[in-house]
Design a protein around this motif. Structure first.
Motif, PDB file in Angstrom:
ATOM      1  N   VAL A  71       0.850  -1.183   0.000  1.00 10.39           N
ATOM      2  CA  VAL A  71       0.000   0.000   0.000  1.00 10.39           C
ATOM      3  C   VAL A  71       0.892   1.242   0.000  1.00 10.39           C
ATOM      4  N   VAL A  72       0.559   2.202  -0.843  1.00 11.57           N
ATOM      5  CA  VAL A  72       1.313   3.452  -0.914  1.00 11.57           C
ATOM      6  C   VAL A  72       0.412   4.599  -0.486  1.00 11.57           C
ATOM      7  N   VAL A 132      -3.579   1.063  -3.724  1.00  9.51           N
ATOM      8  CA  VAL A 132      -3.871  -0.165  -2.996  1.00  9.51           C
ATOM      9  C   VAL A 132      -3.779  -1.334  -3.975  1.00  9.51           C
ATOM     10  N   PRO A 133      -2.854  -2.286  -3.733  1.00  9.83           N
ATOM     11  CA  PRO A 133      -2.674  -3.404  -4.660  1.00  9.83           C
ATOM     12  C   PRO A 133      -3.890  -4.327  -4.707  1.00  9.83           C
ATOM     13  N   ILE A 188      -6.409   8.483  -6.069  1.00 12.93           N
ATOM     14  CA  ILE A 188      -6.582   7.185  -5.413  1.00 12.93           C
ATOM     15  C   ILE A 188      -6.751   6.120  -6.494  1.00 12.93           C
ATOM     16  N   VAL A 189      -5.909   5.115  -6.444  1.00  7.44           N
ATOM     17  CA  VAL A 189      -6.000   3.985  -7.380  1.00  7.44           C
ATOM     18  C   VAL A 189      -6.174   2.712  -6.551  1.00  7.44           C
ATOM     19  N   ALA A 190      -7.361   2.106  -6.637  1.00  8.30           N
ATOM     20  CA  ALA A 190      -7.660   0.868  -5.919  1.00  8.30           C
ATOM     21  C   ALA A 190      -7.779  -0.260  -6.940  1.00  8.30           C
ATOM     22  N   GLU A 191      -6.823  -1.168  -6.903  1.00  7.12           N
ATOM     23  CA  GLU A 191      -6.797  -2.249  -7.888  1.00  7.12           C
ATOM     24  C   GLU A 191      -7.890  -3.282  -7.603  1.00  7.12           C
ATOM     25  N   LYS A 192      -8.020  -4.235  -8.494  1.00  8.59           N
ATOM     26  CA  LYS A 192      -9.061  -5.261  -8.451  1.00  8.59           C
ATOM     27  C   LYS A 192      -9.157  -5.914  -7.062  1.00  8.59           C
TER      28      LYS A 192
END
Length: 476
Positions: A151-152, A199-200, A228-232
């Motif tokens: 998480v970044v 978020v991976p 904000i990038v929230a992956e699958k």
């Protein structure tokens, strides 16, 4: 923490927000917006060439776009003069990009955020916290256990340097392009600070992360950018707080928020904004939601002379969903224009919008919303509910819902209610031992409960207290 800070934190919300500090800056741009200003800001940040080029393109877009003046019932923006705004102030912090140890902050900045309760919130309830002062993030910290999972959470200026590929792909390219509106273009030209969250895949961050934005200087603009990038299959809750003390000159806040919700991911974005009544709050916030993804917006907006804020979600994949919950409070001399936009661009998508507004002493609130269901978005559904509460005959509240339905196999509902606090309701509570002010406060607390129950307890308490102070006319 000192006894003075304990007192401010526990008993005096008004003092916590209304104090101000003498300006101490390591660097401040000249007033106004020119190409030279943009180049100076970019050089001071040591940005890559591609970011400077995006800033300059946004500046050209801003210069050719007219000020929005033709929306029915919109707030008066005639006082907003960008040439009178200081667009960039770098606070006097030795470490560029902020520190990761609270004790390393200068005493005046640390004292500001101590009074706002930021360190205590971090210790008790958060996975990570960032604090922005003027134009830059001065503190950023993420719990180690989340960093180990990939998480970044860092400030945007740092992300441009350390996660260049991701930022270059997503920053104002797909979600909020500068061409969207004049203030999005302004933001693209002089953005500074803000949060980057990544978020991976299949990772759940089960405690909120928070960013707090503080304007301290008079006559400045704050233009933080949140990406904000929230992956699958991932999940995260991001909380944002904002405040500014009252000054004689107007301030401008024009932030930008871009959220990318991957397939079957879930993002909750909560914000409690308490700007001073000489601040213009003109933001652009948008999310793109993929198949099965879920986006939630929870907003509490008060203070400011004028607010124009309409978070938007684009539901791109089958089964994507969106939920908006908003509360707005307008007192004397305030025009709070808020709402939501949802674009159903795929089948079986779902959205709900719940808006609650309160106006008193001649203040004006307005719900301005749009729901668009595209041709082919079969079996989609939307429900919009707008409730307005007024204290007196001088206050006003309007509802301007727009529905664009281009598909027949859908479920659409809209409900709106407007009412005054009734004398009989107040009398009933007074007969149970409450005075007039406490009776009205109880009615308002019940009215906004659907909003506060969605927030962590610390923020729900704060929101209730801010509404109480607005009712008293105690906040600047």
């Amino acid at each position: 923490m000192s006894s003075e800070q304990d007192h401010l934190k526990e008993t005096d919300t008004e003092a916590r927000f209304e104090f101000k500090k003498e300006q101490k800056a390591a660097f401040a741009a000249e007033k106004g917006l020119t190409e030279e200003t943009i180049r100076v800001i970019s050089e001071d940040k040591d940005e890559p060439e591609w970011m400077l080029e995006r800033r300059l393109r946004a500046l050209k877009q801003f210069q050719k776009m007219p000020m929005p003046t033709d929306w029915p019932g919109q707030p008066d923006l005639s006082e907003v003069d960008v040439d009178q705004i200081v667009p960039y102030i770098r606070p006097d912090v030795e470490v560029r990009g902020g520190v990761d140890d609270w004790r390393d902050l200068p005493d005046d900045i640390k004292d500001t955020f101590d009074k706002l309760g930021i360190p205590e919130a971090e210790k008790n309830a958060l996975s990570g916290v960032g604090a922005q002062y003027e134009s830059e993030v001065v503190y950023q910290n993420m719990q180690e256990r989340w960093e180990e999972k990939g998480v970044v959470f860092m400030n945007m200026d740092q992300a441009v340097q350390e996660h260049e590929d991701i930022v270059k792909e997503y920053f104002m390219t797909k979600c909020v392009p500068p061409s969207d509106n004049k203030f999005a273009a302004l933001h693209g030209a002089i953005w500074s600070g803000g949060s980057f969250v990544y978020v991976p895949e299949d990772t759940t961050v089960d405690m909120p992360v928070q960013a707090y934005f503080r304007m301290n200087s008079e006559g400045m603009g704050q233009f933080e950018h949140t990406l904000i990038v929230a992956e699958k299959g991932s999940e995260v809750h991001y909380i944002e707080g904002c405040s500014a003390p009252k000054y004689s000159a107007f301030n401008l806040h024009s932030g930008g928020v871009e959220v990318f919700v991957g397939e079957d991911a879930h993002v909750q974005y909560s914000t409690v904004q308490n700007w001073s009544k000489n601040t213009y709050n003109l933001n652009t916030k948008r999310a793109i939601v993929e198949k099965g993804g879920r986006m939630e917006w929870i907003s509490g907006s008060m203070g400011s002379k004028a607010t124009m804020l309409y978070p938007a979600s684009i539901l791109k994949g089958r089964g994507a969903s969106d939920n908006h919950i908003t509360i707005a409070f307008a007192g004397e001399g305030q025009n709070i224009d808020t709402g939501a936009k949802v674009y159903h661009n795929a089948p079986e998508t779902k959205s709900t919008i719940e808006s609650k507004s309160i106006s008193k002493d001649g203040g004006r609130t307005n719900y301005r919303g749009l729901v668009h269901i595209a041709n082919g978005a079969k079996n989609s559904s939307t429900a919009v509910e707008c409730d307005a509460l007024m204290f007196d005959n001088e206050s006003t509240s309007d509802t301007m819902p727009y529905m664009e339905i281009n598909e027949s196999t859908v479920d659409v509902a809209h409900e709106a209610t407007v009412g005054k606090i009734g004398d009989e309701d107040v009398f009933y509570l007074q007969s149970r031992g409450l005075d007039d002010d406490d009776a009205k406060q109880m009615i308002v607390s019940g009215f906004i409960e659907p909003i506060t129950e969605e927030l962590p307890i610390e923020y729900a308490v704060e929101l209730n207290r801010l509404v109480e102070l607005e009712m008293e006319g105690s906040l600047g």
